[in-house]
Write a protein that holds these residues in place. Structure first.
Motif, PDB file in Angstrom:
ATOM      1  N   LEU A 106       0.817  -1.210   0.000  1.00 15.76           N
ATOM      2  CA  LEU A 106       0.000   0.000   0.000  1.00 15.76           C
ATOM      3  C   LEU A 106       0.853   1.264   0.000  1.00 15.76           C
ATOM      4  N   ALA A 109       5.549   5.166  -2.555  1.00 16.50           N
ATOM      5  CA  ALA A 109       6.952   5.553  -2.649  1.00 16.50           C
ATOM      6  C   ALA A 109       7.563   5.407  -1.275  1.00 16.50           C
ATOM      7  N   GLU A 111      11.074   6.845   0.126  1.00 19.36           N
ATOM      8  CA  GLU A 111      12.370   7.483  -0.056  1.00 19.36           C
ATOM      9  C   GLU A 111      13.283   7.249   1.127  1.00 19.36           C
TER      10      GLU A 111
ATOM     11  N   ARG B 107      -4.004   4.394   0.367  1.00 20.77           N
ATOM     12  CA  ARG B 107      -2.604   4.137   0.034  1.00 20.77           C
ATOM     13  C   ARG B 107      -1.762   5.244   0.644  1.00 20.77           C
ATOM     14  N   SER B 108      -0.482   4.945   0.887  1.00 21.03           N
ATOM     15  CA  SER B 108       0.345   5.991   1.474  1.00 21.03           C
ATOM     16  C   SER B 108       1.726   5.985   0.851  1.00 21.03           C
ATOM     17  N   ALA B 109       2.583   6.886   1.287  1.00 21.23           N
ATOM     18  CA  ALA B 109       3.926   6.993   0.742  1.00 21.23           C
ATOM     19  C   ALA B 109       4.823   7.638   1.780  1.00 21.23           C
ATOM     20  N   ILE B 110       6.129   7.406   1.648  1.00 20.39           N
ATOM     21  CA  ILE B 110       7.090   8.083   2.509  1.00 20.39           C
ATOM     22  C   ILE B 110       7.967   8.955   1.619  1.00 20.39           C
ATOM     23  N   VAL B 111       7.956  10.251   1.850  1.00 17.99           N
ATOM     24  CA  VAL B 111       8.781  11.147   1.043  1.00 17.99           C
ATOM     25  C   VAL B 111       9.829  11.792   1.929  1.00 17.99           C
ATOM     26  N   ALA B 112      10.988  12.075   1.313  1.00 15.07           N
ATOM     27  CA  ALA B 112      12.059  12.764   2.033  1.00 15.07           C
ATOM     28  C   ALA B 112      12.028  14.230   1.646  1.00 15.07           C
ATOM     29  N   THR B 136       0.049  14.225   7.320  1.00 10.89           N
ATOM     30  CA  THR B 136       1.443  13.817   7.311  1.00 10.89           C
ATOM     31  C   THR B 136       1.879  13.400   8.710  1.00 10.89           C
ATOM     32  N   TYR B 149      11.692  12.614   7.017  1.00  5.31           N
ATOM     33  CA  TYR B 149      11.040  11.557   6.242  1.00  5.31           C
ATOM     34  C   TYR B 149       9.575  11.525   6.670  1.00  5.31           C
ATOM     35  N   HIS B 151       5.599  10.481   6.338  1.00  5.01           N
ATOM     36  CA  HIS B 151       4.630   9.500   5.869  1.00  5.01           C
ATOM     37  C   HIS B 151       3.349  10.235   5.481  1.00  5.01           C
ATOM     38  N   VAL B 152       2.920  10.058   4.236  1.00  3.28           N
ATOM     39  CA  VAL B 152       1.746  10.766   3.742  1.00  3.28           C
ATOM     40  C   VAL B 152       0.608   9.778   3.610  1.00  3.28           C
ATOM     41  N   LEU B 153      -0.530  10.109   4.186  1.00  9.07           N
ATOM     42  CA  LEU B 153      -1.687   9.224   4.144  1.00  9.07           C
ATOM     43  C   LEU B 153      -2.584   9.597   2.967  1.00  9.07           C
ATOM     44  N   VAL B 155      -2.606   8.707  -0.516  1.00  8.35           N
ATOM     45  CA  VAL B 155      -1.969   9.161  -1.750  1.00  8.35           C
ATOM     46  C   VAL B 155      -2.713   8.545  -2.924  1.00  8.35           C
ATOM     47  N   ARG B 156      -3.066   9.368  -3.912  1.00  9.16           N
ATOM     48  CA  ARG B 156      -3.796   8.834  -5.066  1.00  9.16           C
ATOM     49  C   ARG B 156      -3.025   8.972  -6.357  1.00  9.16           C
ATOM     50  N   GLY B 157      -1.818   9.509  -6.295  1.00  2.45           N
ATOM     51  CA  GLY B 157      -1.031   9.640  -7.522  1.00  2.45           C
ATOM     52  C   GLY B 157       0.180  10.507  -7.277  1.00  2.45           C
ATOM     53  N   LEU B 161       2.065  13.369  -4.104  1.00  2.39           N
ATOM     54  CA  LEU B 161       3.412  13.369  -3.527  1.00  2.39           C
ATOM     55  C   LEU B 161       4.041  14.748  -3.624  1.00  2.39           C
TER      56      LEU B 161
END
Lengths: 115, 198
Positions: A106, A109, A111, B107-112, B136, B149, B151-153, B155-157, B161
């Motif tokens: 899920l 990305a 990083e 969906r989520s993502a981790i951005v720096a 975040t 770093y 974590h973003v909750l 995320v759709r595209g 980001l």
């Protein structure tokens, strides 16, 4: 029962509304903690709606109590809630990430893994 | 540990000593206030007890000194506070909505994100504010490189980001506009929010 439009009445009703709103947000936070797929996502539910829920509950309590010593205590609880909730969430989030307790399917990305 | 950011060498000499005394005085004042609020009323006894407790806390739990090179800007603080409340409400309603939406798996993502002002205070305040506002959460910080770093909750595209990065920099700009020094403010304003600084 008289329905005079006094400041005390208004404060009572605003307090009641805040209490209900805060309770609903806390309920949503609890549902989020239960339903979200992994630990880090759950911490989102445990910080944002939960903190606002507690703040609204405190506001409701303050509007109904209306004494100076209680207001001081309520303000203190709010300040510490705001200061500590993000720290706790970060510590748990970090531990969860390091322990691999997150659902990579899920994740769009990462990083942190590229570091 | 006399902690300070890698970008700001710790100041020495008489001024630093004065600054440290001032910070301790502020800490004592705050602790006495908390003590009195906890007991529920202001009295001479509580004032005395508070002073004893505050002195004990400062002696037994000394904190690393935080270099505060900036100044408080009332307008920046007001903007920060107002936006903070607005975004706390918005983020809360958003998370609450996706929590109760049936069958929805976010969906989520981790951005720096590299911060433009690498001081400890800015790093801490920005991280703190970010954890409470728009979707975040900080999972890791790199203090030496001033990288958060995040974590973003939900995320759709890729657009989300980029948006999250921009949000982090906007929050940082508001923090610096509220408590940063003039040089830090220039540093923040010189890099656009949608560009990665080197």
């Amino acid at each position: 029962m008289d329905w005079a439009f006094t400041p005390a009445h208004v404060a009572d009703w605003l307090g009641a509304a805040s209490l209900v709103a805060g309770a609903l947000l806390s309920l949503a936070a609890a549902i989020g903690v239960l339903r979200f797929p992994d630990t880090v996502t759950r911490m989102h539910a445990a910080t944002k709606p939960q903190v606002l829920g507690v703040l609204l509950l405190l506001l409701g309590v303050a509007l109904r109590l209306r004494t100076l010593s209680d207001l001081g205590m309520v303000a203190l609880v709010g300040v510490f809630q705001l200061a500590t909730a993000p720290v706790a969430a970060q510590m748990i989030g970090r531990a969860a990430y390091r322990g691999g307790r997150l659902n990579r399917d899920l994740l769009d990305a990462d990083e942190l893994a590229d570091r | 540990m006399t902690g300070s950011g890698p970008g700001a060498p710790p100041p020495r000499g008489v001024r630093a000593q004065l600054g440290r005394r001032r910070d301790q005085l502020i800490a004592v004042g705050w602790l006495v206030l908390v003590w009195n609020l906890l007991w529920g009323d202001f009295s001479w006894g509580n004032l005395l007890g508070g002073l004893l407790v505050a002195a004990g806390v400062l002696v037994f739990f000394p904190l690393p000194s935080v270099t505060f090179g900036g100044r408080l800007r009332p307008r920046g603080l007001l903007v920060f506070g107002a936006r903070f409340v607005v975004e706390l409400v918005r983020a809360s309603l958003h998370v609450a909505r996706i929590a109760v939406q049936p069958g929805y798996v976010p969906r989520s993502a981790i951005v720096a994100v590299r911060l433009r002002v690498p001081t400890d205070l800015n790093l801490a305040l920005t991280a703190e504010a970010l954890s409470l506002v728009p979707g975040t959460l900080i999972v890791e910080t790199d203090r030496d490189a001033a990288v958060l770093y995040v974590h973003v909750l939900d995320v759709r595209g890729p657009a989300d980001l980029a948006n999250a990065r921009k949000q982090v920099r906007i929050v940082e700009r508001r923090v610096v506009a509220a408590v940063g020094s003039a040089a830090e403010l220039r540093q923040v304003l010189s890099v656009p929010v949608d560009k990665e600084s080197s």
